[in-house]
Design an enzyme around this catalytic site. Structure first.
Site, PDB file in Angstrom:
ATOM      1  N   THR A  17      41.746 -14.856  -1.962  1.00  0.00           N
ATOM      2  CA  THR A  17      42.621 -15.984  -1.627  1.00  0.00           C
ATOM      3  C   THR A  17      41.851 -17.167  -1.059  1.00  0.00           C
ATOM      4  O   THR A  17      42.209 -18.324  -1.305  1.00  0.00           O
ATOM      5  CB  THR A  17      43.687 -15.503  -0.606  1.00  0.00           C
ATOM      6  OG1 THR A  17      44.522 -14.557  -1.271  1.00  0.00           O
ATOM      7  CG2 THR A  17      44.538 -16.636  -0.093  1.00  0.00           C
ATOM      8  N   SER A  44      40.452  -9.207  -4.849  1.00  0.00           N
ATOM      9  CA  SER A  44      39.668  -8.082  -4.324  1.00  0.00           C
ATOM     10  C   SER A  44      40.116  -6.750  -4.900  1.00  0.00           C
ATOM     11  O   SER A  44      39.385  -5.764  -4.818  1.00  0.00           O
ATOM     12  CB  SER A  44      39.703  -8.061  -2.800  1.00  0.00           C
ATOM     13  OG  SER A  44      40.985  -7.733  -2.320  1.00  0.00           O
ATOM     14  N   THR A  53      41.354 -10.277   0.959  1.00  0.00           N
ATOM     15  CA  THR A  53      41.630  -9.463   2.148  1.00  0.00           C
ATOM     16  C   THR A  53      42.189  -8.076   1.806  1.00  0.00           C
ATOM     17  O   THR A  53      42.140  -7.174   2.639  1.00  0.00           O
ATOM     18  CB  THR A  53      42.644 -10.176   3.051  1.00  0.00           C
ATOM     19  OG1 THR A  53      43.835 -10.428   2.295  1.00  0.00           O
ATOM     20  CG2 THR A  53      42.085 -11.474   3.584  1.00  0.00           C
ATOM     21  N   ASP A  54      42.719  -7.930   0.588  1.00  0.00           N
ATOM     22  CA  ASP A  54      43.430  -6.683   0.284  1.00  0.00           C
ATOM     23  C   ASP A  54      42.550  -5.442   0.430  1.00  0.00           C
ATOM     24  O   ASP A  54      43.013  -4.397   0.887  1.00  0.00           O
ATOM     25  CB  ASP A  54      44.005  -6.733  -1.136  1.00  0.00           C
ATOM     26  CG  ASP A  54      45.178  -7.700  -1.248  1.00  0.00           C
ATOM     27  OD1 ASP A  54      45.707  -8.114  -0.201  1.00  0.00           O
ATOM     28  OD2 ASP A  54      45.555  -8.031  -2.387  1.00  0.00           O
TER      29      ASP A  54
HETATM   30  N1  ASP Z   1      45.242 -10.616  -3.270  1.00  0.00           N
HETATM   31  C1  ASP Z   1      44.219 -11.309  -2.539  1.00  0.00           C
HETATM   32  C2  ASP Z   1      42.909 -10.582  -2.702  1.00  0.00           C
HETATM   33  O1  ASP Z   1      42.691  -9.600  -2.025  1.00  0.00           O
HETATM   34  C3  ASP Z   1      44.618 -11.409  -1.139  1.00  0.00           C
HETATM   35  C4  ASP Z   1      43.668 -12.139  -0.240  1.00  0.00           C
HETATM   36  O2  ASP Z   1      42.582 -12.537  -0.567  1.00  0.00           O
HETATM   37  O3  ASP Z   1      44.083 -12.335   0.883  1.00  0.00           O
HETATM   38  O4  ASP Z   1      42.104 -11.005  -3.485  1.00  0.00           O
END
Ligand code: ASP
Length: 329
Positions: free
Chosen positions: A11, A57, A89-90
């Site tokens: 993200t 991710s 973050t995932d």
């Molecule tokens: N779906 C995103 C990822 O993990 C969420 C994020 O980056 O916060 O790539």
């Protein structure tokens, strides 16, 4: 002297769209990310940017992450003061823990990302990147292993969890609290987790073939998903109820599996440990340990899966695996 910055997407870098499709996708490079951070110059250390992946991710693999750790290691050996990795973050809690298990350096390796993408009002990526760079540069953050800097908190990779699907304060360490904070630009370390020896080197060819399953136990679980797991997987993590309990009907299958492959017992609760000697019913922690399940201790199911897969990929036998879960759990 510099900070090496590896960008993997997520993200924090999702500043664009694909023609004809709804929703943001990764577009920003490391140069774009750093250009959006006021105050980065004041760090006094140049950022050496390596755009490595541009993916959500969910797409990352162990192999790719181990390659990043290797490249980060080479950067430190060549003189980098510290390293920052940006990613989605995932899966960040798993990536950071994986890196922590193999990171041999005193120099900080700091993961960060963002919850609000750059097209929204109040994106958190620039502040998180600045905090991560400050931590990577900080003498106080040396010899703490791999860290996660997010929302001006510093978390140890071995304890951190993503605890909320949208909050910018999503990262927390339920068992320990943050090990530090970034306060008025200063890195303040509040606790120093004891470091552990890095795991033995992973055999990359073996890593690709090693499969570890994760089974989350649920009310009235009939255990049907466990059928045949030992034929297709080399290890199993069980996310049990509470302190490590499962329905009685699962017990014969889990005992039989533990005789064939390492089976690690963890808790699905999100915090706290699997106990060792409190409950005595069929399907309790004492019963399952007696049947050969390994106690995952304080490790959550996802971290236990990372540890078990890396151990199996390093060729560890049952005794080494048991000892590693005592050390890390
Ligand atoms: N779906 C995103 C990822 O993990 C969420 C994020 O980056 O916060 O790539």
């Amino acid at each position: 002297m510099s900070i090496a910055l590896f960008t993997l997407g997520g993200t924090i870098a999702m500043g664009g769209t694909d023609p004809g499709r709804a929703g943001v996708v990764t577009r920003l490079t490391g140069a774009d990310l750093t250009a959006a951070v006021p105050g980065l110059d004041a760090l006094g250390l140049p950022l050496d940017v390596r755009d490595t992946q541009a993916v959500p991710s969910a797409h990352l693999t162990y192999r790719q992450l181990l390659d990043v750790v290797d490249a980060a290691s080479r950067a430190v050996t060549a003189g980098a003061t510290g390293v920052v990795v940006t990613q989605g973050t995932d899966t960040l809690e798993e990536s950071a823990f994986l890196a922590d298990l193999v990171w041999p350096h005193v120099a900080p390796l700091v993961f960060t990302g963002a919850m609000r993408n750059p097209t929204l009002a109040g994106p958190d990526g620039p502040a998180n990147l600045l905090a991560a760079a400050r931590v990577a540069a900080a003498p106080a953050a040396r010899d703490l292993g791999v860290l996660v800097a997010f929302a001006d908190e510093i978390h140890a990779a071995r304890w951190v969890r993503k605890t909320h699907s949208t909050s910018t304060a999503t990262f927390a360490s339920p068992n320990a609290g943050p090990v530090g904070q970034v306060l008025e630009g200063q890195v303040r370390v509040l606790a120093r987790p004891e470091r552990r020896e890095p795991l033995p080197p992973v055999d990359l060819a073996r890593l690709d073939t090693v499969r570890v399953a994760l089974h989350t136990v649920t009310l009235d679980d009939d255990g049907g998903l466990l059928d045949g797991v030992a034929a297709t997987h080399h290890g199993l993590v069980v996310a049990g109820f509470g302190v490590g309990h499962v329905p009685a009907v699962l017990v014969p299958a889990l005992g039989a599996l533990a005789g064939r492959i390492p089976v690690v017992l963890t808790s699905r609760t999100g915090a706290g440990a699997v106990l060792r000697h409190t409950y005595g019913a069929v399907g309790s922690e004492t019963d399952l340990q007696r049947r050969g399940l390994l106690n995952g201790g304080l490790l959550d199911p996802y971290k236990a899966k990372v540890l078990l897969r890396l151990l199996l990929a390093a060729g560890a036998g049952r005794d080494e695996i048991a000892a590693a879960f005592v050390r890390h759990g």
